[in-house]
Design a protein around this motif. Structure first.
Motif, PDB file in Angstrom:
ATOM      1  N   HIS A   1       0.813  -1.221   0.000  1.00 62.19           N
ATOM      2  CA  HIS A   1       0.000   0.000   0.000  1.00 62.19           C
ATOM      3  C   HIS A   1       0.846   1.270   0.000  1.00 62.19           C
ATOM      4  O   HIS A   1       0.470   2.263  -0.632  1.00 62.19           O
ATOM      5  CB  HIS A   1      -0.956  -0.054   1.184  1.00 62.19           C
ATOM      6  CG  HIS A   1      -1.774  -1.314   1.207  1.00 62.19           C
ATOM      7  ND1 HIS A   1      -2.771  -1.568   0.282  1.00 62.19           N
ATOM      8  CD2 HIS A   1      -1.713  -2.412   2.006  1.00 62.19           C
ATOM      9  CE1 HIS A   1      -3.296  -2.762   0.529  1.00 62.19           C
ATOM     10  NE2 HIS A   1      -2.672  -3.283   1.555  1.00 62.19           N
ATOM     11  N   VAL A   2       1.987   1.266   0.680  1.00 64.15           N
ATOM     12  CA  VAL A   2       2.839   2.450   0.600  1.00 64.15           C
ATOM     13  C   VAL A   2       3.481   2.552  -0.784  1.00 64.15           C
ATOM     14  O   VAL A   2       3.769   3.666  -1.259  1.00 64.15           O
ATOM     15  CB  VAL A   2       3.896   2.477   1.722  1.00 64.15           C
ATOM     16  CG1 VAL A   2       3.226   2.622   3.078  1.00 64.15           C
ATOM     17  CG2 VAL A   2       4.817   1.265   1.684  1.00 64.15           C
ATOM     18  N   LEU A   3       3.711   1.425  -1.437  1.00 65.31           N
ATOM     19  CA  LEU A   3       4.195   1.482  -2.818  1.00 65.31           C
ATOM     20  C   LEU A   3       3.146   2.066  -3.753  1.00 65.31           C
ATOM     21  O   LEU A   3       3.472   2.747  -4.725  1.00 65.31           O
ATOM     22  CB  LEU A   3       4.620   0.089  -3.292  1.00 65.31           C
ATOM     23  CG  LEU A   3       5.900  -0.472  -2.677  1.00 65.31           C
ATOM     24  CD1 LEU A   3       6.130  -1.917  -3.127  1.00 65.31           C
ATOM     25  CD2 LEU A   3       7.109   0.388  -3.026  1.00 65.31           C
ATOM     26  N   VAL A   4       1.860   1.815  -3.455  1.00 66.55           N
ATOM     27  CA  VAL A   4       0.800   2.484  -4.207  1.00 66.55           C
ATOM     28  C   VAL A   4       0.872   3.984  -3.963  1.00 66.55           C
ATOM     29  O   VAL A   4       0.780   4.793  -4.897  1.00 66.55           O
ATOM     30  CB  VAL A   4      -0.586   1.942  -3.803  1.00 66.55           C
ATOM     31  CG1 VAL A   4      -1.707   2.799  -4.415  1.00 66.55           C
ATOM     32  CG2 VAL A   4      -0.741   0.493  -4.246  1.00 66.55           C
ATOM     33  N   ALA A   5       1.050   4.396  -2.719  1.00 68.63           N
ATOM     34  CA  ALA A   5       1.097   5.823  -2.385  1.00 68.63           C
ATOM     35  C   ALA A   5       2.239   6.540  -3.091  1.00 68.63           C
ATOM     36  O   ALA A   5       2.094   7.710  -3.475  1.00 68.63           O
ATOM     37  CB  ALA A   5       1.220   5.998  -0.870  1.00 68.63           C
ATOM     38  N   GLU A   6       3.359   5.872  -3.280  1.00 64.87           N
ATOM     39  CA  GLU A   6       4.486   6.552  -3.924  1.00 64.87           C
ATOM     40  C   GLU A   6       4.539   6.306  -5.436  1.00 64.87           C
ATOM     41  O   GLU A   6       5.482   6.722  -6.102  1.00 64.87           O
ATOM     42  CB  GLU A   6       5.806   6.163  -3.278  1.00 64.87           C
ATOM     43  CG  GLU A   6       6.211   4.723  -3.388  1.00 64.87           C
ATOM     44  CD  GLU A   6       7.560   4.463  -2.717  1.00 64.87           C
ATOM     45  OE1 GLU A   6       8.441   3.899  -3.399  1.00 64.87           O
ATOM     46  OE2 GLU A   6       7.729   4.825  -1.542  1.00 64.87           O
ATOM     47  N   GLY A   7       3.520   5.623  -5.973  1.00 68.91           N
ATOM     48  CA  GLY A   7       3.410   5.490  -7.423  1.00 68.91           C
ATOM     49  C   GLY A   7       4.207   4.366  -8.027  1.00 68.91           C
ATOM     50  O   GLY A   7       4.245   4.228  -9.258  1.00 68.91           O
ATOM     51  N   ALA A   8       4.849   3.537  -7.201  1.00 69.39           N
ATOM     52  CA  ALA A   8       5.627   2.416  -7.727  1.00 69.39           C
ATOM     53  C   ALA A   8       4.741   1.242  -8.101  1.00 69.39           C
ATOM     54  O   ALA A   8       5.104   0.423  -8.957  1.00 69.39           O
ATOM     55  CB  ALA A   8       6.664   1.967  -6.700  1.00 69.39           C
ATOM     56  N   VAL A   9       3.590   1.132  -7.460  1.00 74.59           N
ATOM     57  CA  VAL A   9       2.586   0.109  -7.709  1.00 74.59           C
ATOM     58  C   VAL A   9       1.253   0.833  -7.884  1.00 74.59           C
ATOM     59  O   VAL A   9       1.053   1.915  -7.321  1.00 74.59           O
ATOM     60  CB  VAL A   9       2.533  -0.902  -6.533  1.00 74.59           C
ATOM     61  CG1 VAL A   9       1.328  -1.808  -6.622  1.00 74.59           C
ATOM     62  CG2 VAL A   9       3.812  -1.730  -6.493  1.00 74.59           C
ATOM     63  N   ASP A  10       0.352   0.269  -8.667  1.00 77.49           N
ATOM     64  CA  ASP A  10      -0.925   0.929  -8.932  1.00 77.49           C
ATOM     65  C   ASP A  10      -2.071   0.412  -8.076  1.00 77.49           C
ATOM     66  O   ASP A  10      -3.024   1.141  -7.797  1.00 77.49           O
ATOM     67  CB  ASP A  10      -1.305   0.752 -10.412  1.00 77.49           C
ATOM     68  CG  ASP A  10      -0.208   1.205 -11.342  1.00 77.49           C
ATOM     69  OD1 ASP A  10       0.152   2.394 -11.290  1.00 77.49           O
ATOM     70  OD2 ASP A  10       0.310   0.366 -12.114  1.00 77.49           O
ATOM     71  N   ILE A  11      -1.994  -0.868  -7.647  1.00 75.23           N
ATOM     72  CA  ILE A  11      -3.080  -1.508  -6.904  1.00 75.23           C
ATOM     73  C   ILE A  11      -2.478  -2.361  -5.792  1.00 75.23           C
ATOM     74  O   ILE A  11      -1.550  -3.137  -6.026  1.00 75.23           O
ATOM     75  CB  ILE A  11      -3.930  -2.427  -7.808  1.00 75.23           C
ATOM     76  CG1 ILE A  11      -4.465  -1.668  -9.026  1.00 75.23           C
ATOM     77  CG2 ILE A  11      -5.080  -3.042  -7.016  1.00 75.23           C
ATOM     78  CD1 ILE A  11      -5.005  -2.602 -10.111  1.00 75.23           C
ATOM     79  N   GLY A  12      -3.030  -2.241  -4.584  1.00 79.37           N
ATOM     80  CA  GLY A  12      -2.706  -3.138  -3.482  1.00 79.37           C
ATOM     81  C   GLY A  12      -3.999  -3.746  -2.979  1.00 79.37           C
ATOM     82  O   GLY A  12      -5.018  -3.063  -2.895  1.00 79.37           O
TER      83      GLY A  12
END
Length: 272
Positions: free
Chosen positions: A194-205
Motif C-alpha cells: 500500500h505504501v508502494l501504491v502511495a508513492e506510485g511504484a505500484v498501482d493496486i494493493g
C-alpha cells in the motif's frame, strides 16, 4: 482546517522510541514466538513494542484513546491512536526485512495522521491531513510522494499478500480475474503493497482480510498522495475487514472486477 502537524511529529517520536528495540530483536535467536487464538503469530517483540508506544502516549497524550493489536483499548474520547507494533510479524520472525511499526491517529472517526516506520528497510512513509504524503528517513530528510497516473487496469501493477488467503474467499474468482487483467503482479505484501501504491511504484494493493490496526496508518498516506483506500465492497476508509488501495483512477474498475458475479446471502445462486 485543523492542523495535525504536532501529532505527526509525535508519531515520529513514537517510532524513534521503539526503533532500537525492534531492530535489536530482529533476527534474535531467543525471540519468543507463539500462536494467537486466530492462528496468527505474535512475538515478545510485538507485545513489548506496543507497551513502549503506550507508555509514551500515556505521558504525552494522556486523554487520548489508545487501541492496539496486542493489548486492550484504553481511554475515552474522540481522539484515538491505533497501533500495530510490528506489521509483518511472520517476516520479522523469519528474518525478512519487510516489517513496520504502524501508527495512526483517528479523530471523530476520520483518519488524520499516519506513519509507517520500516527500520530494516531504512524507510518511513507518513502523512497528516492537509500536509501531503511523504517518504524518507525522517521529517528533515523527506520527499513528497504521489500516486501513479495509470488509467487502465491492463497497464497496471498489482501487489497482494498471499494467494492462500484467497483460496476459499467468495471473491477468489474476482481476484484472479483482476490479476489476469493486470500488466504485472507481485506479492510485496502487508504494509509495503500500500505504501508502494502511495508513492506510485505500484498501482493496486489488495488484501482480503485485515483489521483496523493494519490500515489506520495507511489511510492518510494514501489519500494525501492522491489515492484511495476502501474495503472490497467499496466503502472508503480503514474500518472494513479488507483493503483495496489504488491511484483512484482505477478503483471503480477494480471493484467491478472483484465483485462481478459475486453471490450474496440474498441471491438466488445465479450471481448478479
Amino acid at each position: 482546517m485543523a492542523s495535525f502537524d504536532d501529532d505527526l511529529r509525535l508519531a515520529h517520536v513514537l517510532a524513534d522510541s521503539v526503533e532500537r528495540f525492534t531492530l535489536d530483536s530482529f533476527r534474535a535467536q531467543d525471540l519468543d514466538v507463539q500462536f494467537k487464538e486466530d492462528g496468527t503469530l505474535v512475538s515478545r517483540a510485538d507485545t513489548h513494542t506496543e507497551e513502549l508506544l503506550r507508555h509514551q502516549l500515556g505521558r504525552t497524550r494522556p486523554r487520548d484513546v489508545v487501541q492496539g493489536e496486542e493489548l486492550p483499548t484504553t481511554g475515552h474520547g474522540n481522539r484515538r491512536w491505533i497501533l500495530d507494533p510490528i506489521d509483518g510479524t511472520v517476516n520479522y520472525v523469519r528474518g525478512v526485512p519487510v516489517w513496520a511499526t504502524l501508527i495512526g491517529l483517528v479523530v471523530d472517526d476520520v483518519p488524520v495522521v499516519g506513519l509507517v516506520a520500516a527500520p530494516a528497510l531504512n524507510r518511513r512513509w507518513w502523512a497528516a491531513t492537509g500536509s501531503g504524503s511523504w517518504t524518507g528517513r525522517s521529517l528533515s530528510r523527506a520527499t513528497r510522494i504521489s500516486v501513479s497516473d495509470t488509467s487502465r487496469i491492463e497497464h497496471s501493477s498489482l501487489s497482494y499478500a498471499d494467494l492462500n488467503s484467497w483460496s476459499d474467499h467468495p471473491r477468489r474468482e474476482g481476484f484472479l480475474r483482476l490479476a489476469g487483467r493486470c500488466w504485472r503482479t507481485r506479492a510485496y505484501g502487508d504494509f509495503w503493497s500500500h505504501v508502494l501504491v502511495a508513492e506510485g511504484a505500484v498501482d493496486i494493493g489488495i488484501e482480503p482480510a485485515l483489521a483496523v490496526h493494519d490500515m489506520a496508518a495507511l489511510a492518510p498516506i494514501l489519500t494525501e498522495a492522491g489515492g484511495r483506500l476502501s474495503d472490497l465492497d467499496g466503502t472508503d476508509g480503514p474500518f472494513g475487514s479488507s483493503a483495496v488501495s489504488s491511484n483512484g483512477q482505477l478503483h471503480d474498475g477494480i471493484l467491478s472486477l472483484l465483485n462481478d458475479g459475486l453471490v450474496g446471502p440474498d441471491d438466488d445462486g445465479h450471481g448478479a
